[in-house]
Design a protein around this motif. Sequence first.
Motif, PDB file in Angstrom:
ATOM      1  N   LEU A  26      34.753  38.152  30.674  1.00 39.72           N
ATOM      2  CA  LEU A  26      35.832  37.019  31.352  1.00 39.72           C
ATOM      3  C   LEU A  26      36.817  37.213  30.592  1.00 39.72           C
ATOM      4  N   LEU A  27      37.439  37.314  32.107  1.00 44.19           N
ATOM      5  CA  LEU A  27      38.958  38.257  32.124  1.00 44.19           C
ATOM      6  C   LEU A  27      39.354  36.324  32.048  1.00 44.19           C
ATOM      7  N   VAL A  28      40.983  36.304  31.137  1.00 47.82           N
ATOM      8  CA  VAL A  28      41.203  35.274  30.904  1.00 47.82           C
ATOM      9  C   VAL A  28      42.767  36.463  30.548  1.00 47.82           C
ATOM     10  N   SER A  37      40.849  31.880  34.807  1.00 49.75           N
ATOM     11  CA  SER A  37      39.710  33.830  34.231  1.00 49.75           C
ATOM     12  C   SER A  37      38.815  33.572  35.630  1.00 49.75           C
ATOM     13  N   GLY A  38      38.107  34.840  35.092  1.00 46.52           N
ATOM     14  CA  GLY A  38      37.373  35.913  35.951  1.00 46.52           C
ATOM     15  C   GLY A  38      36.098  36.205  35.836  1.00 46.52           C
ATOM     16  N   TRP A  39      34.916  36.389  36.116  1.00 46.88           N
ATOM     17  CA  TRP A  39      34.054  37.138  35.592  1.00 46.88           C
ATOM     18  C   TRP A  39      34.070  38.827  36.445  1.00 46.88           C
ATOM     19  N   ILE A  40      34.341  39.770  35.534  1.00 47.13           N
ATOM     20  CA  ILE A  40      34.337  41.178  36.454  1.00 47.13           C
ATOM     21  C   ILE A  40      33.746  42.111  37.024  1.00 47.13           C
ATOM     22  N   PRO A 152      47.631  35.705  25.246  1.00 44.73           N
ATOM     23  CA  PRO A 152      47.512  35.371  26.440  1.00 44.73           C
ATOM     24  C   PRO A 152      46.429  36.374  27.036  1.00 44.73           C
ATOM     25  N   LEU A 153      46.223  37.510  27.464  1.00 48.94           N
ATOM     26  CA  LEU A 153      45.781  38.051  27.954  1.00 48.94           C
ATOM     27  C   LEU A 153      45.184  38.214  27.787  1.00 48.94           C
ATOM     28  N   TYR A 154      43.176  38.148  27.438  1.00 46.77           N
ATOM     29  CA  TYR A 154      42.404  38.734  26.654  1.00 46.77           C
ATOM     30  C   TYR A 154      40.907  38.470  27.878  1.00 46.77           C
ATOM     31  N   ILE A 155      39.720  39.586  26.957  1.00 46.49           N
ATOM     32  CA  ILE A 155      39.188  39.554  27.586  1.00 46.49           C
ATOM     33  C   ILE A 155      37.522  39.115  26.296  1.00 46.49           C
TER      34      ILE A 155
END
Length: 195
Positions: A26-28, A37-40, A152-155
Amino acid sequence: MKVEPLPQSFFEQPTLNLAKALLGKLLVKETASGMASGWIVETEAYIGPGDRAAHSFGNRRTPRTEIMFAAPGYVYTYVMHTHCLVNVVSGDIDQPEAVLIRAVEPYQGLELMYERRGEKKKEQELTNGPGKLTKALGIDRNDYGRRFVEPPLYIAEGRQPGSIMSGPRIGIDNSGEAREYPWRFWVNGNRFVSR
Protein backbone atom coordinates in the motif's frame (compact mmCIF):
# COMPACT_ATOMS: atom_id res chain seq x y z
CA MET A 1 -7.07 -1.97 8.93
CA LYS A 2 -4.29 -0.14 10.81
CA VAL A 3 -1.80 1.29 8.36
CA GLU A 4 1.84 1.45 9.44
CA PRO A 5 5.01 1.94 7.39
CA LEU A 6 7.03 -1.15 6.53
CA PRO A 7 10.38 -1.46 8.35
CA GLN A 8 13.66 -0.37 6.79
CA SER A 9 14.66 -4.04 6.37
CA PHE A 10 11.95 -4.48 3.69
CA PHE A 11 13.83 -2.10 1.37
CA GLU A 12 17.16 -3.85 1.91
CA GLN A 13 16.76 -6.53 -0.75
CA PRO A 14 18.09 -6.76 -4.32
CA THR A 15 16.36 -4.31 -6.66
CA LEU A 16 14.65 -6.91 -8.87
CA ASN A 17 13.32 -8.68 -5.75
CA LEU A 18 12.13 -5.37 -4.31
CA ALA A 19 10.33 -4.47 -7.56
CA LYS A 20 8.31 -7.69 -7.25
CA ALA A 21 7.89 -7.45 -3.45
CA LEU A 22 6.35 -3.97 -3.80
CA LEU A 23 3.42 -5.41 -5.77
CA GLY A 24 0.38 -5.56 -3.50
CA LYS A 25 1.88 -3.18 -0.94
CA LEU A 26 0.00 0.00 0.00
CA LEU A 27 1.41 3.37 -1.12
CA VAL A 28 0.14 6.06 1.28
CA LYS A 29 0.33 9.87 1.18
CA GLU A 30 -0.93 12.04 4.02
CA THR A 31 -1.63 15.71 3.26
CA ALA A 32 -3.54 18.57 4.88
CA SER A 33 -6.47 17.63 2.60
CA GLY A 34 -6.51 14.05 3.90
CA MET A 35 -5.03 10.62 3.24
CA ALA A 36 -4.99 8.88 -0.13
CA SER A 37 -3.59 5.44 -0.83
CA GLY A 38 -3.47 2.66 -3.39
CA TRP A 39 -2.28 -0.93 -3.81
CA ILE A 40 0.86 -1.04 -5.98
CA VAL A 41 0.08 -3.06 -9.12
CA GLU A 42 2.98 -2.20 -11.45
CA THR A 43 6.68 -1.39 -11.01
CA GLU A 44 9.87 -1.05 -13.07
CA ALA A 45 13.41 -1.73 -11.84
CA TYR A 46 16.40 0.41 -12.82
CA ILE A 47 19.76 -1.16 -12.02
CA GLY A 48 22.07 1.82 -11.85
CA PRO A 49 25.45 2.25 -13.53
CA GLY A 50 25.16 -0.62 -16.03
CA ASP A 51 21.55 0.09 -17.06
CA ARG A 52 21.34 2.50 -20.01
CA ALA A 53 17.74 3.34 -19.06
CA ALA A 54 18.65 4.41 -15.51
CA HIS A 55 19.23 8.06 -14.63
CA SER A 56 22.38 6.90 -12.85
CA PHE A 57 23.81 5.07 -15.89
CA GLY A 58 27.62 5.25 -15.81
CA ASN A 59 27.41 6.49 -12.20
CA ARG A 60 26.06 9.84 -13.42
CA ARG A 61 25.75 11.95 -10.29
CA THR A 62 23.75 15.17 -10.55
CA PRO A 63 21.66 17.21 -8.10
CA ARG A 64 18.62 15.29 -9.41
CA THR A 65 20.13 11.79 -9.06
CA GLU A 66 22.00 12.43 -5.80
CA ILE A 67 19.38 10.67 -3.66
CA MET A 68 19.84 7.49 -5.73
CA PHE A 69 23.29 7.15 -4.15
CA ALA A 70 21.77 7.05 -0.65
CA ALA A 71 20.60 4.03 1.36
CA PRO A 72 17.61 2.02 0.13
CA GLY A 73 14.14 3.22 1.09
CA TYR A 74 14.50 6.88 0.15
CA VAL A 75 12.01 8.69 -2.10
CA TYR A 76 13.29 9.72 -5.54
CA THR A 77 10.85 12.04 -7.33
CA TYR A 78 11.51 13.82 -10.60
CA VAL A 79 9.51 15.60 -13.28
CA MET A 80 9.24 14.21 -16.81
CA HIS A 81 6.99 15.79 -19.46
CA THR A 82 5.41 17.96 -16.69
CA HIS A 83 4.47 14.84 -14.66
CA CYS A 84 6.04 14.00 -11.31
CA LEU A 85 7.16 10.35 -11.02
CA VAL A 86 7.97 8.51 -7.79
CA ASN A 87 10.68 5.88 -7.24
CA VAL A 88 11.90 3.82 -4.32
CA VAL A 89 15.68 4.07 -3.98
CA SER A 90 17.20 0.59 -3.83
CA GLY A 91 20.70 -0.84 -3.88
CA ASP A 92 23.33 -0.13 -1.25
CA ILE A 93 24.89 3.26 -0.57
CA ASP A 94 26.74 4.42 -3.70
CA GLN A 95 24.99 1.73 -5.79
CA PRO A 96 22.37 4.00 -7.42
CA GLU A 97 19.39 1.80 -8.23
CA ALA A 98 15.65 2.49 -8.00
CA VAL A 99 12.18 1.08 -8.57
CA LEU A 100 9.63 3.24 -10.38
CA ILE A 101 6.06 2.83 -9.15
CA ARG A 102 4.06 2.75 -12.40
CA ALA A 103 0.48 2.14 -11.23
CA VAL A 104 -1.68 1.66 -8.14
CA GLU A 105 -5.24 0.49 -7.52
CA PRO A 106 -7.07 3.16 -5.47
CA TYR A 107 -7.86 2.19 -1.89
CA GLN A 108 -8.44 5.22 0.38
CA GLY A 109 -9.28 8.83 -0.49
CA LEU A 110 -11.15 8.26 -3.75
CA GLU A 111 -12.94 11.63 -3.53
CA LEU A 112 -9.59 13.36 -3.05
CA MET A 113 -8.19 11.54 -6.09
CA TYR A 114 -11.11 12.68 -8.27
CA GLU A 115 -10.64 16.23 -7.01
CA ARG A 116 -6.95 16.18 -7.97
CA ARG A 117 -7.35 14.36 -11.28
CA GLY A 118 -10.65 15.80 -12.51
CA GLU A 119 -14.21 14.81 -11.67
CA LYS A 120 -14.95 13.30 -15.09
CA LYS A 121 -12.17 10.68 -15.04
CA LYS A 122 -13.14 7.01 -15.10
CA GLU A 123 -11.97 5.28 -11.91
CA GLN A 124 -9.62 3.09 -13.94
CA GLU A 125 -7.85 6.19 -15.32
CA LEU A 126 -7.21 7.79 -11.92
CA THR A 127 -3.98 5.94 -11.15
CA ASN A 128 -3.09 3.70 -14.14
CA GLY A 129 0.20 5.43 -14.94
CA PRO A 130 3.19 6.86 -13.07
CA GLY A 131 2.22 10.52 -13.52
CA LYS A 132 -1.45 9.84 -12.85
CA LEU A 133 -0.89 8.09 -9.53
CA THR A 134 1.35 10.84 -8.13
CA LYS A 135 -1.21 13.52 -9.00
CA ALA A 136 -4.06 11.45 -7.53
CA LEU A 137 -2.19 10.74 -4.29
CA GLY A 138 -0.72 14.24 -3.94
CA ILE A 139 2.92 13.13 -4.37
CA ASP A 140 5.16 15.88 -5.72
CA ARG A 141 8.76 17.08 -6.00
CA ASN A 142 8.70 18.18 -2.35
CA ASP A 143 8.67 14.49 -1.40
CA TYR A 144 12.18 14.06 -2.86
CA GLY A 145 14.58 12.78 -0.18
CA ARG A 146 11.93 11.62 2.29
CA ARG A 147 12.06 8.06 3.62
CA PHE A 148 9.34 5.55 2.77
CA VAL A 149 9.44 4.26 6.38
CA GLU A 150 7.67 7.28 7.88
CA PRO A 151 4.77 9.66 7.13
CA PRO A 152 3.71 11.63 5.22
CA LEU A 153 4.69 9.37 2.26
CA TYR A 154 5.19 5.71 3.06
CA ILE A 155 4.66 2.12 2.00
CA ALA A 156 2.62 -0.18 4.22
CA GLU A 157 1.82 -3.89 4.29
CA GLY A 158 -0.76 -4.84 1.72
CA ARG A 159 -2.33 -7.87 0.17
CA GLN A 160 -0.79 -10.81 -1.63
CA PRO A 161 -1.02 -10.34 -5.40
CA GLY A 162 -2.20 -13.23 -7.58
CA SER A 163 0.07 -14.02 -10.48
CA ILE A 164 2.90 -11.61 -11.28
CA MET A 165 3.97 -10.96 -14.87
CA SER A 166 7.17 -9.43 -16.21
CA GLY A 167 8.25 -7.86 -19.47
CA PRO A 168 10.21 -4.97 -21.02
CA ARG A 169 9.98 -1.54 -19.45
CA ILE A 170 7.96 1.22 -21.13
CA GLY A 171 9.08 4.48 -22.76
CA ILE A 172 12.83 3.83 -22.89
CA ASP A 173 13.26 3.26 -26.63
CA ASN A 174 16.58 5.12 -26.86
CA SER A 175 18.37 2.96 -24.26
CA GLY A 176 19.97 0.30 -26.48
CA GLU A 177 19.82 -3.28 -25.24
CA ALA A 178 18.37 -2.09 -21.90
CA ARG A 179 14.97 -1.58 -23.53
CA GLU A 180 14.64 -5.38 -23.79
CA TYR A 181 15.37 -6.16 -20.13
CA PRO A 182 12.26 -7.78 -18.56
CA TRP A 183 12.36 -5.50 -15.52
CA ARG A 184 8.74 -4.32 -15.55
CA PHE A 185 6.50 -6.25 -13.16
CA TRP A 186 2.73 -6.16 -12.80
CA VAL A 187 -0.19 -7.93 -11.16
CA ASN A 188 -1.71 -10.07 -13.90
CA GLY A 189 -5.27 -9.05 -14.82
CA ASN A 190 -5.41 -5.93 -12.66
CA ARG A 191 -7.32 -3.23 -14.53
CA PHE A 192 -5.16 -0.42 -13.14
CA VAL A 193 -1.94 -1.66 -14.82
CA SER A 194 -0.83 1.10 -17.19
CA ARG A 195 -1.10 -0.94 -20.42
